[in-house]
Scaffold this motif. Structure first.
Motif, PDB file in Angstrom:
ATOM      1  N   ARG A 132       5.912  18.910  -7.064  1.00  0.00           N
ATOM      2  CA  ARG A 132       7.189  18.152  -6.982  1.00  0.00           C
ATOM      3  C   ARG A 132       6.993  17.405  -5.748  1.00  0.00           C
ATOM      4  NH1 ARG A 132      12.378  18.963  -9.223  1.00  0.00           N
ATOM      5  NH2 ARG A 132      13.960  18.152  -7.791  1.00  0.00           N
ATOM      6  N   GLU A 133       6.523  17.992  -4.473  1.00  0.00           N
ATOM      7  CA  GLU A 133       6.311  17.389  -3.529  1.00  0.00           C
ATOM      8  C   GLU A 133       5.601  16.113  -3.455  1.00  0.00           C
ATOM      9  OE1 GLU A 133       5.344  19.432   0.071  1.00  0.00           O
ATOM     10  OE2 GLU A 133       6.901  17.912   1.300  1.00  0.00           O
ATOM     11  N   GLN A 134       4.189  16.290  -4.023  1.00  0.00           N
ATOM     12  CA  GLN A 134       3.297  15.497  -4.164  1.00  0.00           C
ATOM     13  C   GLN A 134       3.842  14.035  -4.675  1.00  0.00           C
ATOM     14  OE1 GLN A 134       0.104  17.623  -5.646  1.00  0.00           O
ATOM     15  NE2 GLN A 134      -0.604  18.167  -3.570  1.00  0.00           N
ATOM     16  N   ILE A 135       4.456  14.313  -6.097  1.00  0.00           N
ATOM     17  CA  ILE A 135       5.056  13.019  -6.826  1.00  0.00           C
ATOM     18  C   ILE A 135       6.263  12.481  -6.016  1.00  0.00           C
ATOM     19  CG2 ILE A 135       6.450  12.741  -8.844  1.00  0.00           C
ATOM     20  CD1 ILE A 135       3.971  13.554  -9.986  1.00  0.00           C
ATOM     21  N   GLN A 136       6.891  13.090  -5.344  1.00  0.00           N
ATOM     22  CA  GLN A 136       8.089  12.517  -4.531  1.00  0.00           C
ATOM     23  C   GLN A 136       7.436  11.641  -3.374  1.00  0.00           C
ATOM     24  OE1 GLN A 136      10.197  15.867  -3.246  1.00  0.00           O
ATOM     25  NE2 GLN A 136      11.579  15.974  -4.932  1.00  0.00           N
ATOM     26  N   GLY A 137       6.224  12.136  -2.829  1.00  0.00           N
ATOM     27  CA  GLY A 137       5.678  11.253  -1.723  1.00  0.00           C
ATOM     28  C   GLY A 137       5.069  10.106  -2.356  1.00  0.00           C
ATOM     29  N   TRP A 138       4.567  10.180  -3.628  1.00  0.00           N
ATOM     30  CA  TRP A 138       4.122   9.067  -4.158  1.00  0.00           C
ATOM     31  C   TRP A 138       5.003   7.937  -4.258  1.00  0.00           C
ATOM     32  CZ3 TRP A 138       4.190   6.924  -9.215  1.00  0.00           C
ATOM     33  CH2 TRP A 138       3.420   5.722  -9.309  1.00  0.00           C
ATOM     34  N   VAL A 139       6.032   8.463  -5.130  1.00  0.00           N
ATOM     35  CA  VAL A 139       7.190   7.579  -5.554  1.00  0.00           C
ATOM     36  C   VAL A 139       7.729   6.987  -4.104  1.00  0.00           C
ATOM     37  CG1 VAL A 139       9.620   7.271  -6.593  1.00  0.00           C
ATOM     38  CG2 VAL A 139       7.900   8.432  -7.533  1.00  0.00           C
ATOM     39  N   ALA A 140       8.049   7.751  -3.107  1.00  0.00           N
ATOM     40  CA  ALA A 140       8.917   7.432  -1.843  1.00  0.00           C
ATOM     41  C   ALA A 140       7.710   6.125  -0.951  1.00  0.00           C
ATOM     42  CB  ALA A 140       9.075   8.186  -1.058  1.00  0.00           C
ATOM     43  N   ASN A 141       6.530   6.599  -1.257  1.00  0.00           N
ATOM     44  CA  ASN A 141       5.406   5.425  -0.547  1.00  0.00           C
ATOM     45  C   ASN A 141       5.400   4.436  -1.460  1.00  0.00           C
ATOM     46  OD1 ASN A 141       3.980   6.385   2.106  1.00  0.00           O
ATOM     47  ND2 ASN A 141       4.814   8.221   1.037  1.00  0.00           N
ATOM     48  N   ARG A 142       5.028   4.561  -2.617  1.00  0.00           N
ATOM     49  CA  ARG A 142       4.894   3.038  -3.534  1.00  0.00           C
ATOM     50  C   ARG A 142       6.197   2.212  -3.452  1.00  0.00           C
ATOM     51  NH1 ARG A 142       1.872   1.710  -7.902  1.00  0.00           N
ATOM     52  NH2 ARG A 142       3.671   0.468  -8.225  1.00  0.00           N
ATOM     53  N   PHE A 143       7.306   2.761  -3.053  1.00  0.00           N
ATOM     54  CA  PHE A 143       8.562   1.882  -2.850  1.00  0.00           C
ATOM     55  C   PHE A 143       8.325   0.775  -2.021  1.00  0.00           C
ATOM     56  CE2 PHE A 143      12.472   0.609  -1.119  1.00  0.00           C
ATOM     57  CZ  PHE A 143      13.336  -0.009  -2.005  1.00  0.00           C
ATOM     58  N   TYR A 144       7.517   1.213  -1.013  1.00  0.00           N
ATOM     59  CA  TYR A 144       7.318   0.110  -0.073  1.00  0.00           C
ATOM     60  C   TYR A 144       6.475  -1.234  -0.465  1.00  0.00           C
ATOM     61  CZ  TYR A 144       6.322  -2.083   4.639  1.00  0.00           C
ATOM     62  OH  TYR A 144       6.228  -2.946   5.438  1.00  0.00           O
ATOM     63  N   TYR A 145       5.477  -0.606  -1.623  1.00  0.00           N
ATOM     64  CA  TYR A 145       5.028  -1.758  -2.342  1.00  0.00           C
ATOM     65  C   TYR A 145       5.696  -2.506  -3.082  1.00  0.00           C
ATOM     66  CZ  TYR A 145       0.957  -3.549  -5.225  1.00  0.00           C
ATOM     67  OH  TYR A 145       0.062  -4.419  -5.951  1.00  0.00           O
ATOM     68  N   GLN A 146       6.546  -1.698  -3.791  1.00  0.00           N
ATOM     69  CA  GLN A 146       7.421  -2.676  -4.678  1.00  0.00           C
ATOM     70  C   GLN A 146       8.366  -3.400  -4.006  1.00  0.00           C
ATOM     71  OE1 GLN A 146       5.643  -0.537  -7.549  1.00  0.00           O
ATOM     72  NE2 GLN A 146       7.017  -1.815  -8.041  1.00  0.00           N
ATOM     73  N   ALA A 147       8.960  -2.916  -2.890  1.00  0.00           N
ATOM     74  CA  ALA A 147       9.860  -3.816  -2.154  1.00  0.00           C
ATOM     75  C   ALA A 147       9.303  -4.918  -1.429  1.00  0.00           C
ATOM     76  CB  ALA A 147      10.404  -2.931  -1.184  1.00  0.00           C
ATOM     77  N   SER A 148       7.989  -4.797  -1.318  1.00  0.00           N
ATOM     78  CA  SER A 148       7.153  -5.854  -0.693  1.00  0.00           C
ATOM     79  C   SER A 148       6.583  -7.060  -1.643  1.00  0.00           C
ATOM     80  CB  SER A 148       5.999  -5.171   0.138  1.00  0.00           C
ATOM     81  OG  SER A 148       6.393  -4.406   1.008  1.00  0.00           O
ATOM     82  N   ILE A 149       6.540  -6.648  -2.899  1.00  0.00           N
ATOM     83  CA  ILE A 149       5.971  -7.718  -3.769  1.00  0.00           C
ATOM     84  C   ILE A 149       6.895  -8.965  -4.051  1.00  0.00           C
ATOM     85  CG2 ILE A 149       5.645  -8.093  -6.510  1.00  0.00           C
ATOM     86  CD1 ILE A 149       3.415  -6.283  -5.165  1.00  0.00           C
ATOM     87  N   PRO A 150       8.118  -8.826  -4.020  1.00  0.00           N
ATOM     88  CA  PRO A 150       9.218 -10.069  -3.991  1.00  0.00           C
ATOM     89  C   PRO A 150       8.704 -10.949  -2.494  1.00  0.00           C
ATOM     90  CG  PRO A 150      10.606  -8.150  -4.096  1.00  0.00           C
ATOM     91  CD  PRO A 150       9.018  -7.844  -4.290  1.00  0.00           C
TER      92      PRO A 150
END
Ligand SMILES: O=C(O)c1cc(C(=O)O)c2c(n1)C(=O)C(=O)c1cc(C(=O)O)[nH]c1-2
Length: 251
Positions: free
Chosen positions: A38-56
Motif C-alpha cells: 500500500r505504501e509503495q502505491i501511495q508513494g508512486w501516486v504522490a510522486n507522479r502527481f508532480y509530473y501530472q501537475a507539471s504537464i500543463p
C-alpha cells in the motif's frame, strides 16, 4: 553525409524506442504484478502527481514558444485536458489524479503540498519543463512522444489493479480511462509535427535523442522511487511523516 531515413523508417525508429519505456522498469513491473505494498502505491501516486501537475506548465511553455496559430489551437487542448473546463465542468486530469490519490488512501492536501515528492523525481520532472521552456516547440512536441507508449500502460493498470489491489476504490482509476483517447489524439499531432520537422539524418537523430531524454526522465523518476520505497534506502526511505528533503523552491 548520412542519408535521411524514409518517413516510415523514421517512425519505426521512434516507435522502437518503446523498448525503453518505463513499463519495463522493475518498480513498474512489480506494481503491475500486484507485488507493491500500500505504501509503495501511495508513494508512486504522490510522486507522479508532480509530473501530472507539471504537464500543463510544460504545455504552456510550448505555447509560449510557438508562433503558429494552427498549432496553438490544437496544443491548448492539452492544457484543458489536465486543468478541466470550469464552464462545462469537464473533469481535468489533475483533479482525476487527486481522486486517484484519495482512493489509495492519501490526503488530498498532502498531495497538493507535494509533501512526498522525492528530490530525484522533482529534478527529473523539472528537467522536462525546463527543456520545453528552452527548446523549439517542435523539439518539445517530439519530447511528448513517449505518449505513443502510454495507452498500453494505462490499459495494463485498468486491467490489473482491480484484481491485484482490491483495496483501491475503482472510482480512482478513471484517470487512466480518460487518458486512453486523449493520449492517442496527442500522439497523432505530435508525431505529425516530428515527422515533418526533422528531415535530415542529423535532425532525425536529434529527434531520437530527444525522445530518449524523455524516456530517461520517466525511468529516473522510478529509480528515485525504487530507492525510497522498495529498497528503503535512507535518508528518503518510505512516506516520512515529516520529510527532510527540500520543498519546491522554483516557480
Ligand atoms: O502513466 C504514465 O505512464 C504516463 C506516461 C506519460 C508519458 O509517457 O510521458 C504521460 C502520462 N502518463 C500522462 O498521463 C500524461 O498526461 C502525459 C502527458 C505527457 C506529455 O509528455 O505531454 N506524457 C504523459
Amino acid at each position: 553525409m548520412k542519408q535521411p531515413l524514409t518517413i516510415a523508417q523514421f517512425e519505426e525508429q521512434l516507435r522502437g524506442k518503446g523498448e525503453l519505456y518505463h513499463i519495463y522498469h522493475p518498480f513498474h513491473i512489480a506494481m503491475h504484478k500486484g507485488e507493491c505494498t500500500r505504501e509503495q502505491i501511495q508513494g508512486w501516486v504522490a510522486n507522479r502527481f508532480y509530473y501530472q501537475a507539471s504537464i500543463p506548465v510544460k504545455d504552456a511553455a510550448i505555447l509560449a514558444n510557438c508562433r503558429d496559430v494552427e498549432t496553438r489551437r490544437l496544443w491548448i487542448q492539452r492544457i484543458i485536458d489536465h486543468d478541466g473546463d470550469a464552464e462545462d465542468k469537464t473533469l481535468g486530469g489533475i483533479e482525476a489524479w487527486l481522486q486517484l490519490g484519495e482512493s489509495v488512501g492519501l490526503d488530498r492536501q498532502d498531495i497538493l503540498d507535494e509533501k512526498f515528492v522525492l528530490p530525484g523525481v522533482r529534478f527529473a520532472v523539472d528537467a522536462y519543463v525546463n527543456f520545453a521552456r528552452n527548446a523549439t516547440w517542435q523539439e518539445a512536441a517530439c519530447s511528448s512522444l513517449t505518449e505513443m507508449f502510454a495507452p498500453k500502460i494505462h490499459k495494463s493498470r485498468l486491467e490489473s489493479w482491480p484484481q491485484n489491489y482490491p483495496w483501491i476504490e475503482p472510482h480512482g482509476l478513471q484517470y487512466f480511462q480518460m487518458r486512453l483517447s486523449q493520449a492517442r489524439r496527442d500522439v497523432s499531432h505530435g508525431l505529425r509535427v516530428t515527422l515533418e520537422h526533422f528531415v535530415t539524418r542529423d535532425e532525425q537523430d536529434r529527434a531520437l535523442n530527444i525522445l530518449q531524454f524523455k524516456l530517461d526522465i520517466l525511468w529516473s523518476m522510478l529509480d528515485a522511487m525504487t530507492l525510497a520505497y522498495q529498497q528503503d534506502r535512507p535518508p528518503y526511505k518510505g512516506l516520512i511523516a515529516e520529510p527532510i528533503y527540500h520543498k519546491r523552491i522554483l516557480k
